[in-house]
Every structure is written in C-alpha cells, then in structure tokens.
Design an enzyme around this catalytic site. Structure first.
Site, mmCIF file in Angstrom:
data_model
loop_
_atom_site.group_PDB
_atom_site.id
_atom_site.type_symbol
_atom_site.label_atom_id
_atom_site.label_comp_id
_atom_site.label_asym_id
_atom_site.label_seq_id
_atom_site.Cartn_x
_atom_site.Cartn_y
_atom_site.Cartn_z
ATOM 1 N N TRP A 1 0.816 -1.211 0.000
ATOM 2 C CA TRP A 1 0.000 0.000 0.000
ATOM 3 C C TRP A 1 0.846 1.255 0.000
ATOM 4 O O TRP A 1 0.496 2.256 -0.634
ATOM 5 C CB TRP A 1 -1.050 -0.037 1.120
ATOM 6 C CG TRP A 1 -2.120 -1.017 0.744
ATOM 7 C CD1 TRP A 1 -2.336 -2.239 1.290
ATOM 8 C CD2 TRP A 1 -3.051 -0.895 -0.353
ATOM 9 N NE1 TRP A 1 -3.350 -2.885 0.617
ATOM 10 C CE2 TRP A 1 -3.808 -2.093 -0.390
ATOM 11 C CE3 TRP A 1 -3.323 0.095 -1.300
ATOM 12 C CZ2 TRP A 1 -4.815 -2.318 -1.329
ATOM 13 C CZ3 TRP A 1 -4.318 -0.126 -2.233
ATOM 14 C CH2 TRP A 1 -5.057 -1.322 -2.248
ATOM 15 N N ASP B 1 -1.956 6.576 6.911
ATOM 16 C CA ASP B 1 -3.003 5.702 6.388
ATOM 17 C C ASP B 1 -3.236 4.618 7.447
ATOM 18 O O ASP B 1 -2.394 3.745 7.649
ATOM 19 C CB ASP B 1 -2.539 5.077 5.066
ATOM 20 C CG ASP B 1 -3.550 4.075 4.504
ATOM 21 O OD1 ASP B 1 -4.542 3.766 5.195
ATOM 22 O OD2 ASP B 1 -3.334 3.601 3.372
ATOM 23 N N LYS C 1 -12.536 -2.434 6.943
ATOM 24 C CA LYS C 1 -11.801 -3.457 7.700
ATOM 25 C C LYS C 1 -12.430 -3.602 9.090
ATOM 26 O O LYS C 1 -12.918 -4.645 9.448
ATOM 27 C CB LYS C 1 -10.337 -3.056 7.896
ATOM 28 C CG LYS C 1 -9.609 -2.633 6.664
ATOM 29 C CD LYS C 1 -9.310 -3.786 5.742
ATOM 30 C CE LYS C 1 -8.271 -3.414 4.727
ATOM 31 N NZ LYS C 1 -8.722 -3.538 3.363
#
Ligand code: PMP
Length: 367
Positions: free
Chosen positions: A107, A177, A201
C-alpha cells in the site's frame, strides 16, 4: 452462539466481517429504521435524521480517540485511494522541499506513486531490499525538519506489518493511512495532522472513508482544487457536499456504538485483538518451521497474519480443508500469495481459537 457460523469464520482481508449485533440491526434497518418508519436505503441525506447520524458517529469517534475540537472528523468517498492524492494536493503542490514517505509495503507503494504526481517526494526508507518482510528501526530513519509532511502506512494489510510506535518529529505534520488498524486499539491521534481510514476493515462496509484532519491543515487547501477534493468544502458541508453513502455511514455509527457500549472502548478492543493475534502467532511459532510467518517478529501485525506453507500442494490442501470446515477469506493477497488470516475487530477470539486448532491439526497431519 453464532447464528451464522460461516460468517463467524470470515478471515477476509477486507471488506471484513462485522459484528453480529450490528448486522442484525442493519438487517432491520433495510426494512425500516424504527425512528423514521423508512428503509435506510431510501432516507434522504438532507433529513434531520441523517444529520443526527453524522453528528453521533463523529461524536463517538471523538470519544473513542479523545479527539479535541482542533480536528475535524469527515466521512468521505473515494476510498483510502482518494486520500493518497488529496493529501499531496493539499500539502505538496508547488512545494520545493520533498514530502517524506516510508515505503513499507504494497500500500505504501501505491501511496507514493500518487504523491509523485503532485510534487517532490523522498522515500526515506524502503523495504524492497528485504522483500518487505520487516519495518525500519529507529536507527534506520532520519526525518528532515524541512519536509512539508511525513507519510506512512500504520498497518500494511498485505504483508501483515504494523508499526507499534509513532514515527516522525513533532514539528513536521504526520499523515497516516490507518485503513487497516483504525479503531482497533487506542491511538495518540493528536500526534497526527491527518489520519485516514476506509471503513471496510474494522468499522463498516466499503463506501466511506473516515478522515481526521487538523484544522490548520484543512485551511491550507487551495481554492483552485475541485470542491470534492478540498477538505475545507467537506468541513463546511458537514460531510454532505454531494449525496454521501448514507447506508455505509449509518453502519459506521452502529459499529462505533458497539465499540463504546458492547466492547467498552479501544483499550478493551486492543486486548481482544492482541489475544487473537497471540493465538495465531503461537500456532506459527509452535510448528517447527512448518508455517513460515511473513513479518519479522517485532513488526507483526495484530490485524493481518500472513504466512506460507512448505509448498504449493500443502497450501492447496490447507485452503481446501479449511474451506470444508467453514473458514473463508484465508487466501493471501494476489501480490504475495500465501495465507493471510485477517483478524479485524469483529472477528471473535473463538474464531481465532478455531483457526489455531485447525492449523495445529493440519501441521500434525502433514509434518
Ligand atoms: N490502504 C490500505 C492500508 C489498504 O489496506 C487498502 C485496501 N485494502 C487501501 C489503502 C486502499 O483502499 P481503498 O480500496 O478504500 O481505496
């Protein structure tokens, strides 16, 4: 006892499992939200009811994190991916000094590629040479006082690598993030200038991204930006600039209520998440090398446990047997393969226990 045993064993990397009590309320709300007599799917985003949903969701997040009025809580669209660009659009365009980014995994790489479109970027550490199986130590990092900001990914969802400390310096804005560990544990949120996390999530379905932004950062957004990409416009509109994902935001509200009232706050949530992670990592460690964990021990994630089996046949057998027992979502991310057990907030300790029992018996059968 679970009413949906398959869902209780959903180890998906995301969207992940949501708490059963929340799912029951959501189910009812599709037919009728009791306070309104209307289906959640047909309630106006301009209604007083929805304004109250946004207010309460915001209040709950503030309470969970102890967040002051210096910060805005936004519910935005575009996923975490949109934040990869919105952050540098706000803070990097036209800057001379590079923003500092840590390249810790799959990511991070996506984030960095987007930032480079907006301005100068310096990667101050990369895990590439070690195959992204560990995170940097403090000795390997040095942060410039001139950087417009520092960006890192708190939990690399694919590799299962998690920072267990706050990085950077207090005089340079920290941007993080937190998509895969937001509200999974207490967090010193005010050490950051921007925290962003998509919901899918730990805190809801896909479609909404929570952004905590310090007021002085939001004020730096240029008027030249499209309104949709301007934090100030979203703040002024109270997360209602265009039609927001009413349903997804409502589910986030229900999950924050669950965290506050059923779980009892983030310290409790963290204890539960730690015990799940300990179960799975001890199953890895007690198998004489049969299972090979991806992450270095010090950087193991409490959210995503990534590991490999000795060969492709055994991996195939592991997936087939686990599926037959009702487990799902255990396939590793397509970028690195292997197995990944994601143990987000809603996954129970009993489910983690069941998986470790399966792992132990699979190991005994095949060693
Ligand atoms: N950041 C992290 C840490 C992620 O795990 C993901 C997706 N799993 C993303 C960003 C991308 O999020 P989205 O699909 O919401 O844009």
């Amino acid at each position: 006892m679970s009413t949906n045993p398959r869902n209780a064993l959903n180890f998906s990397g995301g969207p992940g499992a949501l708490p059963e009590s929340v799912l029951a309320e959501v189910q009812q709300s599709i037919v009728e939200v009791p306070e309104t007599g209307l289906s959640i799917l047909g309630i106006s985003h301009r209604s007083d009811w929805f304004a109250a949903v946004v207010d309460e969701a915001e209040r709950n997040i503030r309470t969970l994190l102890g967040l002051s009025e210096n910060y805005h809580v936004l519910f935005l669209q575009g996923g975490a991916t949109q934040q990869f660009s919105m952050v540098p659009m706000t803070l990097l365009r036209g800057k001379e000094h590079p923003a500092e980014y840590i390249d810790s995994g799959y990511w991070s790489r996506k984030v960095i590629a987007e930032a480079r479109r907006e301005g100068p970027v310096k990667t101050i550490w990369s895990g590439e040479s070690c195959g992204f199986n560990r995170l940097p130590t403090d000795d390997e990092l040095s942060f410039s006082a001139d950087a417009p900001y520092l960006h890192y990914v708190a939990n690399e969802t694919v590799e299962g690598l998690q920072f267990h400390r706050v990085l950077g310096r207090d005089d340079v804005p920290r941007i993080c993030d937190m998509s895969s560990d937001f509200l999974s544990k207490p967090c010193d949120a005010e050490k950051f200038s921007v925290i962003y996390a998509h919901a899918q999530k730990n805190i809801g379905p896909a479609g909404v991204t929570v952004v905590l932004v310090k007021d002085e950062i939001a004020q730096q957004a240029s008027d030249d930006l499209p309104s949709f990409l301007n934090y100030r416009k979203h703040i002024e509109a109270r997360s209602n600039l265009n039609t927001p994902p009413v349903f997804a935001i409502y589910v986030v509200l229900l999950v924050t209520r669950w965290l506050l009232n059923d779980v009892g706050g983030l310290e409790k949530m963290a204890q539960i998440n730690r015990s799940k992670a300990e179960l799975l990592y001890s199953a890895l460690d007690n198998a004489d090398g049969f299972y090979r964990g991806w992450a270095a021990r010090a950087d193991r994630s409490t959210m995503n446990v990534a590991f490999n089996l000795p060969n492709a046949q055994l991996q195939q057998a592991f997936f087939e047997q686990s599926r037959a027992l009702g487990f799902s979502g255990l396939e590793g991310h397509r970028a690195i393969g292997g197995v990944r057990a994601s143990i987000y907030n809603a996954l129970s300790v009993q489910a983690a226990q069941k998986l470790t029992e399966f792992m132990d018996s699979f190991h005994r059968q095949h060693r």
